[in-house]
Every structure is written in structure tokens, then in C-alpha cells.
Design an enzyme around this catalytic site. Structure first.
Site, PDB file in Angstrom:
ATOM      1  N   ASP A   1       0.837  -1.200   0.000  1.00  0.00           N
ATOM      2  CA  ASP A   1       0.000   0.000   0.000  1.00  0.00           C
ATOM      3  C   ASP A   1       0.873   1.251   0.000  1.00  0.00           C
ATOM      4  OD1 ASP A   1      -2.458  -1.265  -0.089  1.00  0.00           O
ATOM      5  OD2 ASP A   1      -2.574  -1.487   2.094  1.00  0.00           O
TER       6      ASP A   1
ATOM      7  N   ASN B   1      -4.580   8.682   1.892  1.00  0.00           N
ATOM      8  CA  ASN B   1      -4.855   8.061   3.199  1.00  0.00           C
ATOM      9  C   ASN B   1      -5.314   9.092   4.232  1.00  0.00           C
ATOM     10  OD1 ASN B   1      -4.449   5.363   2.848  1.00  0.00           O
ATOM     11  ND2 ASN B   1      -2.414   5.298   3.738  1.00  0.00           N
TER      12      ASN B   1
ATOM     13  N   ARG C   1      -6.346  19.991  22.750  1.00  0.00           N
ATOM     14  CA  ARG C   1      -5.002  19.921  23.343  1.00  0.00           C
ATOM     15  C   ARG C   1      -4.614  18.452  23.377  1.00  0.00           C
ATOM     16  NH1 ARG C   1      -7.519  23.924  25.896  1.00  0.00           N
ATOM     17  NH2 ARG C   1      -6.416  25.890  26.200  1.00  0.00           N
TER      18      ARG C   1
ATOM     19  N   ALA D   1      -4.318  11.171  21.477  1.00  0.00           N
ATOM     20  CA  ALA D   1      -4.070  11.416  22.905  1.00  0.00           C
ATOM     21  C   ALA D   1      -4.449  12.826  23.350  1.00  0.00           C
ATOM     22  CB  ALA D   1      -2.595  11.128  23.222  1.00  0.00           C
TER      23      ALA D   1
HETATM   24  P1  NAP Z   1       5.249   2.807   6.759  1.00  0.00           P
HETATM   25  O1  NAP Z   1       5.394   3.284   8.153  1.00  0.00           O
HETATM   26  O2  NAP Z   1       6.413   2.184   6.073  1.00  0.00           O
HETATM   27  O3  NAP Z   1       4.014   1.767   6.644  1.00  0.00           O
HETATM   28  C1  NAP Z   1       2.783   1.968   7.230  1.00  0.00           C
HETATM   29  C2  NAP Z   1       1.887   0.722   7.121  1.00  0.00           C
HETATM   30  O4  NAP Z   1       0.577   1.171   6.770  1.00  0.00           O
HETATM   31  C3  NAP Z   1       2.309  -0.295   6.070  1.00  0.00           C
HETATM   32  O5  NAP Z   1       2.142  -1.580   6.617  1.00  0.00           O
HETATM   33  C4  NAP Z   1       1.314  -0.051   4.944  1.00  0.00           C
HETATM   34  O6  NAP Z   1       1.058  -1.215   4.170  1.00  0.00           O
HETATM   35  C5  NAP Z   1       0.082   0.315   5.732  1.00  0.00           C
HETATM   36  N1  NAP Z   1      -0.924   1.051   4.980  1.00  0.00           N
HETATM   37  C6  NAP Z   1      -0.779   2.084   4.120  1.00  0.00           C
HETATM   38  N2  NAP Z   1      -1.971   2.468   3.659  1.00  0.00           N
HETATM   39  C7  NAP Z   1      -2.891   1.659   4.213  1.00  0.00           C
HETATM   40  C8  NAP Z   1      -4.300   1.573   4.116  1.00  0.00           C
HETATM   41  N3  NAP Z   1      -5.001   2.434   3.376  1.00  0.00           N
HETATM   42  N4  NAP Z   1      -4.932   0.636   4.858  1.00  0.00           N
HETATM   43  C9  NAP Z   1      -4.253  -0.222   5.636  1.00  0.00           C
HETATM   44  N5  NAP Z   1      -2.920  -0.202   5.775  1.00  0.00           N
HETATM   45  C10 NAP Z   1      -2.255   0.747   5.071  1.00  0.00           C
HETATM   46  O7  NAP Z   1       4.782   4.073   5.902  1.00  0.00           O
HETATM   47  P2  NAP Z   1       4.431   4.205   4.367  1.00  0.00           P
HETATM   48  O8  NAP Z   1       4.518   2.871   3.692  1.00  0.00           O
HETATM   49  O9  NAP Z   1       5.173   5.365   3.827  1.00  0.00           O
HETATM   50  O10 NAP Z   1       2.892   4.603   4.503  1.00  0.00           O
HETATM   51  C11 NAP Z   1       2.469   5.821   5.066  1.00  0.00           C
HETATM   52  C12 NAP Z   1       1.244   5.522   5.862  1.00  0.00           C
HETATM   53  O11 NAP Z   1       1.633   4.926   7.086  1.00  0.00           O
HETATM   54  C13 NAP Z   1       0.448   6.723   6.276  1.00  0.00           C
HETATM   55  O12 NAP Z   1      -0.430   7.133   5.272  1.00  0.00           O
HETATM   56  C14 NAP Z   1      -0.267   6.194   7.522  1.00  0.00           C
HETATM   57  O13 NAP Z   1      -1.569   5.753   7.229  1.00  0.00           O
HETATM   58  C15 NAP Z   1       0.537   5.015   7.960  1.00  0.00           C
HETATM   59  N6  NAP Z   1       0.963   5.204   9.355  1.00  0.00           N
HETATM   60  C16 NAP Z   1       0.381   4.417  10.287  1.00  0.00           C
HETATM   61  C17 NAP Z   1       0.684   4.594  11.621  1.00  0.00           C
HETATM   62  C18 NAP Z   1       0.004   3.703  12.636  1.00  0.00           C
HETATM   63  O14 NAP Z   1      -0.754   2.810  12.226  1.00  0.00           O
HETATM   64  N7  NAP Z   1       0.222   3.945  13.922  1.00  0.00           N
HETATM   65  C19 NAP Z   1       1.599   5.560  12.022  1.00  0.00           C
HETATM   66  C20 NAP Z   1       2.164   6.352  11.034  1.00  0.00           C
HETATM   67  C21 NAP Z   1       1.832   6.177   9.696  1.00  0.00           C
HETATM   68  P3  NAP Z   1       2.138  -1.891   3.217  1.00  0.00           P
HETATM   69  O15 NAP Z   1       3.049  -2.669   4.112  1.00  0.00           O
HETATM   70  O16 NAP Z   1       1.308  -2.756   2.321  1.00  0.00           O
HETATM   71  O17 NAP Z   1       2.855  -0.809   2.463  1.00  0.00           O
END
Ligand code: NAP
Length: 265
Positions: free
Chosen positions: A45, A122, A148, A185
Site C-alpha cells: 500500500d 490516506n 489539546r 491522545a
Molecule cells: P510505513 O510506516 O512504512 O508503513 C505503514 C503501514 O501502513 C504499512 O504496513 C502499509 O502497508 C500500511 N498502509 C498504508 N496504507 C494503508 C491503508 N489504506 N490501509 C491499511 N494499511 C495501510 O509508511 P508508508 O509505507 O510510507 O505509509 C504511510 C502511511 O503509514 C500513512 O499514510 C499512515 O496511514 C501510515 N501510518 C500508520 C501509523 C500507525 O498505524 N500507527 C503511524 C504512522 C503512519 P504496506 O506494508 O502494504 O505498504
């Protein structure tokens, strides 16, 4: 038809990318990285998020399809052993296009009415550079609360399974034209109060975050993280633009949710 392929960059994804590219050229499709009709993302993704931003200026002309080389994804739902089937489908079948809503983010600065516009597939998050984030939250022009806490996350329906889900937000079906505001939070006590629940806003409602004391913020847009200084407000709404996915077979959203979070079926 013109196509482009983006890869996560690991060996497995690169090998698949080269294979698909030569198969599609054998089918007389033209490889065009600048103006593709269809973009195949090979990786996860995250890779599709990069592809989306790479082709952000031609969303109305480009459709995306994702092959996953890791676990099942929300945007990447084809497996490596299905690429021959996918190539034939791209080359031979008139595919269906499905469209998902996007999030529009407008950051307005205090100096001279300058603004910057972003589109998220996203979500977008806002955090302070230092200390607790304090911002006034306005919904449809009315003051709603003073937030806050660690930060705020505004997600699209298709992004609701990503960061938003980790914050306790609801999973929204992408046919719902809405955005979701989720807290990170929040501070809640007798003095400071926020609603404490995620809010889902329809397309005709705008959410505006206004600076209270801080003026510098870290704003993320999907995988991008940008420091903005001298910010007056940040506005979120359902974008006029939509992202287009090429569908070659039914793969119901709730099945993807089940297979990703409950058990792979
Ligand atoms: P990353 O930190 O390398 O990966 C974030 C994870 O989110 C990966 O496992 C990715 O899947 C998954 N993901 C992305 N879009 C998704 C969706 N629409 N539904 C379900 N899972 C999804 O960061 P990145 O690959 O650059 O992706 C950026 C995304 O990370 C941001 O858009 C945000 O949504 C997500 N993120 C999540 C958190 C959290 O869950 N606490 C924190 C920060 C950011 P794949 O392994 O298939 O690439």
C-alpha cells in the site's frame, strides 16, 4: 494504451516489474512514465501511496492497480503468482473504474495570504513541533472545541484502515463521500475538554484548525512530512478530485478488511 509501473525497489518487486513490463510490451502496450493511462504499483500500500503522489497532477486520466509483494494490501490486492492473469486482463479486457474520495488540505499562512494545497489518499495529520498541540477546531464555520493533545488525524474512507484505525477511528466504506477526524491522545480533565470520539464529516462540511499559540506545525500528507511555519489555519474537506482504481474482478471492501485484520481467507 499507455502504462507505467512503480516498484517498491526490493529485488522481488523489481523482478516482477521487469516481467510485467516486457509482457505488456509484447501485448503492444506502450510504456510511458510521463502520461500513463494505467499505473501498476508493485510492492505494498505504501508503494501505491508513492505512485499516487507521483501522478497526482493527472488523477482524472490515470487509473491505478496494485500488486503486493508482501502481505495483502488495501490498494495492492493482486498477488505475484497472478501477474500473467493481470497482464492479460489489462491488455485484453475493458476494465471497470472505481473511484474513491480524497482529502483536500489547505494550509494558510499568516504572512501575505499565502496558501499551500495538498491531496491525501490516506490521511493528513497535524502535530506541534514542540510540546502539546493546541488548536481551535472549527466545523462548518462554527467553533467546535479547543484541542489539546498529541495531534489530530483527518483521513479518507480508504485511509480509514491505516493510521486512523490505530487511533481508534471507524473503518469507512470508500463509497461514503466523507472524511474522518480522529484525536491523538487528547488532554481531558475538568479544565480542558474535547469530544473524545472520532467525527465523520460529509462532503459539504469543512473542518478548520486554527492556530492558538503555536504557529509552526508538522503536517503529514500520507507518507510525506512537511514542516510549516507561520501557519494561520489548516483546512480539510472532501476533495473535488477522486482517485481511480482499475478493477478487473470483484474484491469487496469488507472482504479485504476481513482478510487483512481477522484472518486471510
Ligand atoms: P510505513 O510506516 O512504512 O508503513 C505503514 C503501514 O501502513 C504499512 O504496513 C502499509 O502497508 C500500511 N498502509 C498504508 N496504507 C494503508 C491503508 N489504506 N490501509 C491499511 N494499511 C495501510 O509508511 P508508508 O509505507 O510510507 O505509509 C504511510 C502511511 O503509514 C500513512 O499514510 C499512515 O496511514 C501510515 N501510518 C500508520 C501509523 C500507525 O498505524 N500507527 C503511524 C504512522 C503512519 P504496506 O506494508 O502494504 O505498504
Amino acid at each position: 494504451m499507455k502504462f507505467a509501473i512503480t516498484s517498491k525497489g526490493d529485488q522481488k518487486s523489481n523482478t516482477l516489474m521487469h516481467k510485467m513490463r516486457s509482457y505488456l510490451i509484447d501485448f503492444q502496450l506502450e510504456y510511458d512514465e510521463e502520461q500513463p493511462d494505467i499505473v501498476i504499483s508493485v510492492g505494498g500500500d505504501g508503494t501505491l501511496l508513492y505512485a499516487f503522489h507521483r501522478y497526482r497532477s493527472r488523477l482524472d486520466k490515470t487509473a491505478f492497480v496494485g500488486v503486493h509483494t508482501g502481505h495483502l494490501g488495501f490498494y495492492a490486492d493482486w498477488t505475484p503468482d497472478e501477474i500473467e492473469k493481470l497482464v492479460i486482463a489489462i491488455a485484453k479486457t475493458p476494465y471497470q473504474i472505481i473511484e474513491y474520495p480524497l482529502l483536500e488540505v489547505i494550509v494558510r499562512f499568516s504572512n501575505g495570504g499565502r496558501e499551500k494545497k495538498y491531496l491525501a489518499l490516506n490521511e493528513s495529520t497535524v502535530k506541534s513541533v514542540e510540546g502539546t498541540l493546541v488548536m481551535d477546531v472549527e466545523i462548518k464555520g462554527q467553533h467546535f472545541e479547543t484541542f489539546r493533545g498529541d495531534g489530530l488525524c483527518v483521513s479518507t474512507p480508504s485511509g480509514s484502515t491505516a493510521y486512523n484505525k490505530a487511533l481508534g477511528g471507524a473503518i469507512l466504506h470508500p463509497s461514503i463521500n466523507a472524511i474522518q477526524l480522529a484525536e491523538m491522545a487528547s488532554i481531558n480533565n475538568r479544565v480542558f475538554r474535547t469530544v473524545g470520539s472520532p467525527l465523520i464529516l460529509p462532503s459539504h462540511h469543512t473542518c478548520m484548525l486554527k492556530s492558538v499559540k503555536q504557529v509552526d506545525f508538522i503536517v503529514t500528507v500520507d507518507h510525506l512530512q512537511i514542516l510549516h511555519k507561520e501557519v494561520k489555519s489548516i483546512q480539510f474537506r472532501v476533495a473535488d478530485e477522486r482517485v481511480r482504481f482499475a478493477r478487473f474482478r470483484p474484491f469487496p471492501f469488507w472482504k479485504r478488511v476481513h482478510d487483512s485484520f481477522i484472518s486471510e481467507g
